[in-house]
Design an enzyme around this catalytic site. Structure first.
Site, mmCIF file in Angstrom:
data_model
loop_
_atom_site.group_PDB
_atom_site.id
_atom_site.type_symbol
_atom_site.label_atom_id
_atom_site.label_comp_id
_atom_site.label_asym_id
_atom_site.label_seq_id
_atom_site.Cartn_x
_atom_site.Cartn_y
_atom_site.Cartn_z
ATOM 1 N N HIS A 192 0.778 -1.263 -0.217
ATOM 2 C CA HIS A 192 0.078 0.052 -0.185
ATOM 3 C C HIS A 192 0.878 1.272 -0.075
ATOM 4 O O HIS A 192 0.639 2.356 -0.629
ATOM 5 C CB HIS A 192 -0.928 0.023 1.208
ATOM 6 N N GLU A 193 1.912 1.316 0.950
ATOM 7 C CA GLU A 193 2.819 2.538 0.972
ATOM 8 C C GLU A 193 3.714 2.694 -0.198
ATOM 9 O O GLU A 193 3.913 3.641 -0.731
ATOM 10 C CB GLU A 193 3.620 2.437 2.268
ATOM 11 N N HIS A 227 1.923 4.273 -2.965
ATOM 12 C CA HIS A 227 1.533 5.837 -2.879
ATOM 13 C C HIS A 227 2.909 6.531 -3.581
ATOM 14 O O HIS A 227 2.821 7.856 -3.998
ATOM 15 C CB HIS A 227 1.519 6.193 -1.300
ATOM 16 N N GLU A 244 -5.787 7.461 -1.819
ATOM 17 C CA GLU A 244 -5.944 6.147 -1.010
ATOM 18 C C GLU A 244 -6.833 5.112 -1.677
ATOM 19 O O GLU A 244 -6.609 4.033 -1.427
ATOM 20 C CB GLU A 244 -6.750 6.470 0.250
#
Length: 850
Positions: free
Chosen positions: A510-511, A514, A533
């Site tokens: 997930h990170e 980003h 997000e």
């Protein structure tokens, strides 16, 4: 257009007048003092006047409504008590890696409590028309408005960049003759517009200029949300000094930083993703359109490690015995909100098994890489772009480091270090060039504030003793294991390190996502959080499946199961949240609009309920999943790579993505899709989108979810059996379940009215629940509390101490039960941890308990 603020409202103000003037570069020179819990020093801003600025010619009456108007009071220049470091003789031939930023001079002792007129005003502020009659015959001076709160500003001065040796090259005349404001501004204009291939020289001169002497103090004032600076007689942004130095210090209670202790009991400080972003760390321009670069020198005791958003892997330089200096820089323009710093006694975790280079050669060359080998001309502002670097485009695994308290290095070696290379490689196989050259990962303290500023809302819910109202917010939004995105560095909670690799891997993916969506591509309007997000939530599943090297069928099953869990959370969120908070594009056609000065507000930005909600994660995820299924994965991800190449380094709105998507897919695959329909169904309406409702009601349950339902049936059967079973009665045989399956199983069992102690004990023994990851253990603790399973109270105590931010909901469950033993357990755990807890979380729990 003026921005009038309601002090009792929940909209976050962005006060900076970015339409008139922009910060192009920050140079920070800071000291970190753990005894006073203060960061102090200077920040030098290099400015460029905006194209939209218009000279203001208001009358005396418009400038000031009355002579007694307190908003017109500015601090007047006083004798300077701060010795400014003299300009050093720098050689223009000096190599970039060799220069050192000199330490700052003596600290200001003239006004320790603030600036010359540091009165905070709670009233509303109106853009840049902050008018004063200061003896300039009614004319109105230009104001530089910066976003600022919880800071003590000591002094503001103009920097004499013309005094720096070698700056003649940035002027049109061969020799400096008459030093004037125009000449100094001309130097800065030339400096900030140097071509990208001269970035080392540019950083060198920024550093030299930041050490130049001051050439006059500037008038300034502060209020609740901003710092306003002006120079008498400078009536336009063009006339305003383009290089200014601000002397300031943070406050221990400042909302942008957390002072605490790490898991080894050593002091540390780190920035938090609070609603106010970085304005309580340094005065800045917060709106995302204010894209800037930065460099920073940070001094701390020699025992501390300084980590920061920076392209270089900094090493300490000893200044004198017991004190070290760290230097970082960024050459890719980014919003100031992405700046991150962490200072603590961290230990770098080393890979013991194999090197990143070895792992990089194990993965085959992806056939999809042909899609992103050649980018063409970039559309963003000029900077040293990795998408134009041939070696960077094929770099599957970027250099990375992991830092943690010494007591967690073993867990990091066992889990996290093994996952970073395959997760980075998986991301590259899907999206191509990594936008950033390196990655630091920091395991932050146990008090990691994943609940943010949600205190007042959670308190009111738990005090209502309405369990059904409280639970959905936990399921939808409690598990935020990482801070909002920052370039080159990611903060992760220690909660991801236990119970195997699944939770750690998904959060890491997930990170990593980003880096593309949230950083390389940012939302031009922060109300469109789904652009960050939603994409990261959708891509985390794709990256994680690739990192595990699952077969297409296995990947599909895993992703369907995760969709099932998110569907449950979305339903809960829609039932329990205000309708106005469920809209992904609340400003609709006004999205991206600002006042004439550039000031704006973030709708609901300070609303405590918003921190609890994950509507932008969930609805955004389901929208992207819907589009991918409509188009087919191959078409969708091929487009996504093109979109990244077209828009990296830029700020976007929803229509940028949707319009390009529809333009790049065949007519037969659009299936009546249009930007207007997607707005109406997904982005501008509350509730669950109709296309999603139809899909979930029509879709068959995936095999992994069906397996969970079969196991739930077995456990219900076990729970109904009498204590003494018949001899011939067959023992239930339970299947081994994946972590996400265990989460789903426990959520189903939480819906049962009663579960016997015997059933709970068997459940714990069958799945070793006390050793599972944090998501599973939290549901297990819920079952313990709900059914008063006293034999497992130790598991609840452990959770409340080791997973503090996640444990806030459990405190509420323990108190609403009205069971004396459970309430005693809650108070005992709180007394043990309250000194280390995040301030807002501690206040929430205290309000529940006392």
């Amino acid at each position: 257009m003026d921005i009038q603020l309601d002090p009792a409202g929940d909209d976050l103000p962005l006060m900076a007048n970015t339409s008139h003037i922009l910060v192009k570069h920050y140079v920070l020179d800071l000291d970190v003092d753990f005894e006073s819990q203060v960061i102090e020093g200077t920040i030098v801003l290099f400015l460029e006047d905006g194209n939209r600025f218009k000279k203001q010619n208001s009358s005396i009456e418009e400038a000031c409504q009355s002579k007694s108007n307190k908003a017109c009071k500015f601090g007047m220049p006083e004798p300077c008590h701060v010795p400014v470091t003299n300009a050093r003789t720098f050689s223009s031939e000096m190599e970039y890696d060799d220069f050192a930023i000199c330490s700052k001079g003596e600290k200001d002792t003239s006004d320790k409590d603030g600036n010359h007129d540091n009165q905070e005003h709670a009233s509303g502020i109106s853009s840049s028309k902050y008018c004063c009659d200061t003896g300039n015959h009614g004319s109105e001076d230009f104001l530089l408005v910066l976003d600022c709160c919880d800071l003590s500003v000591l002094k503001v001065e103009e920097v004499d960049v013309a005094a720096v040796p070698g700056m003649e090259k940035f002027t049109r005349s061969p020799k400096l003759t008459v030093v004037s404001e125009e000449l100094r501004n001309q130097i800065v204009r030339e400096l900030v517009t140097l071509p990208a291939n001269r970035w080392r020289e540019q950083l060198d001169y920024y550093a030299r200029c930041s050490q130049a002497p001051g050439c006059g103090e500037l008038l300034f004032d502060t209020d609740t949300w901003s710092l306003q600076i002006r120079k008498t007689g400078a009536q336009t942004a063009t006339d305003f000094p383009h290089a200014i130095r601000i002397w300031y210090k943070t406050k221990p209670e400042g909302r942008s930083v957390t002072w605490t202790s790490d898991q080894s009991g050593r002091p540390c400080v780190y920035t938090v993703g609070s609603p106010v972003n970085n304005r309580a760390l340094f005065p800045c321009q917060e709106p995302p359109v204010a894209m800037s670069t930065w460099q920073a020198t940070v001094r701390a005791a020699a025992s501390f490690v300084v980590l920061m958003s920076g392209e270089n892997s900094a090493k300490p330089t000893q200044l004198w015995e017991g004190c070290s200096s760290w230097y970082y820089y960024v050459t890719m323009p980014m919003p100031a909100s992405t700046f991150t710093i962490a200072v603590g006694c961290w230990t770098e975790v080393k890979m013991e098994t194999c090197s990143s280079a070895d792992l990089a050669t194990e993965r085959p060359f992806s056939p999809s890489e042909a899609d992103f080998r050649h980018v063409g001309v970039c559309s963003h502002m000029e900077y040293p772009c990795r998408f134009q670097n041939a070696s960077a485009t094929t770099q599957e695994i970027i250099p990375h480091r992991v830092f943690a308290p010494v007591c967690l290095t073993g867990a990091c070696q066992e889990t996290l270090m093994q996952l970073i290379p395959p997760c980075l490689s998986a991301a590259h196989s899907v999206l191509g060039t990594h936008p950033f050259s390196r990655l630091d990962v920091l395991i932050v303290p146990a008090n990691f504030p994943s609940l943010g500023m949600a205190s007042s809302f959670l308190t009111s819910v738990c005090q209502s003793q309405n369990e059904l109202t409280c639970r959905p917010f936990y399921r939808a939004s409690l598990f935020k294991f990482a801070c909002p995105s920052s370039p080159h560095i990611t903060f992760l909670s220690q909660s991801i390190l236990t119970g195997g690799s699944h939770l750690c891997g998904t959060r890491l993916c997930h990170e990593i996502a980003h880096a593309w969506f949230g950083l390389a591509l940012g939302a031009r309007d922060w109300t469109e959080e789904w652009l960050s997000e939603g994409f990261a939530s959708h891509l985390e599943d794709v990256f994680w499946a690739a990192a595990q090297q699952l077969t297409p069928h296995e990947a599909r099953e895993q992703q369907e199961l995760r969709a099932c869990l998110r569907w449950r959370r979305l339903q809960d969120e829609m039932q329990s949240s205000p309708e106005e908070m469920q809209v992904l594009r609340p400003s609709k056609d006004k999205t991206g609009h600002t006042s004439d000065s550039g000031a704006s507000v973030i709708k609901h930005g300070l609303n405590p309920e918003k921190i609890f909600m994950q509507v932008h994660y969930l609805k955004g995820y389901f929208l992207l999943r819907f589009l991918a299924e409509r188009l087919g994965d191959e078409t969708y991800f091929s487009f996504l790579r093109k979109f990244v190449h077209a828009f990296h380094g830029q700020l976007i709105l929803s229509q940028d993505f949707l319009q390009m998507l529809l333009e790049n897919i065949p007519e037969e695959k659009r299936l009546e899709l249009s930007v207007e329909n997607i707005y109406q169904d997904w982005l501008e309406s509350s509730g669950i989108p109709k296309p999603l409702q139809r899909e979930r009601h029509a879709g068959a349950e995936c095999g992994l979810a069906r397996q969970v339902r079969a196991e739930v049936t077995k456990w219900i059967r076990v729970n109904r059996r009498p204590r003494k079973r018949k001899r011939r009665e067959r023992e239930e045989v339970f299947e081994k379940l994946l972590p996400d399956q265990l989460v789903l199983l426990l959520e189903h069992l939480l819906e049962q009215k009663t579960l016997s102690p015997r059933t709970l004990q068997s459940l714990q023994r069958t799945y070793h629940l006390q050793d599972q990851d944090a998501e599973v253990r939290h549901r297990w603790c819920e079952l313990i509390v709900k059914h008063k399973f006293t034999k497992a109270y130790k598991s609840v105590e452990r959770f409340l101490q080791e997973d503090q931010a996640m444990g806030v909901y459990l405190y509420g469950e323990l108190m609403v039960s009205e069971d004396a033993r459970q309430q005693q357990l809650a108070r005992r755990c709180f007394e043990r941890t309250r000194e280390q807890m995040d301030r807002s979380s501690a206040q929430v729990v205290a309000d529940m308990l006392f």
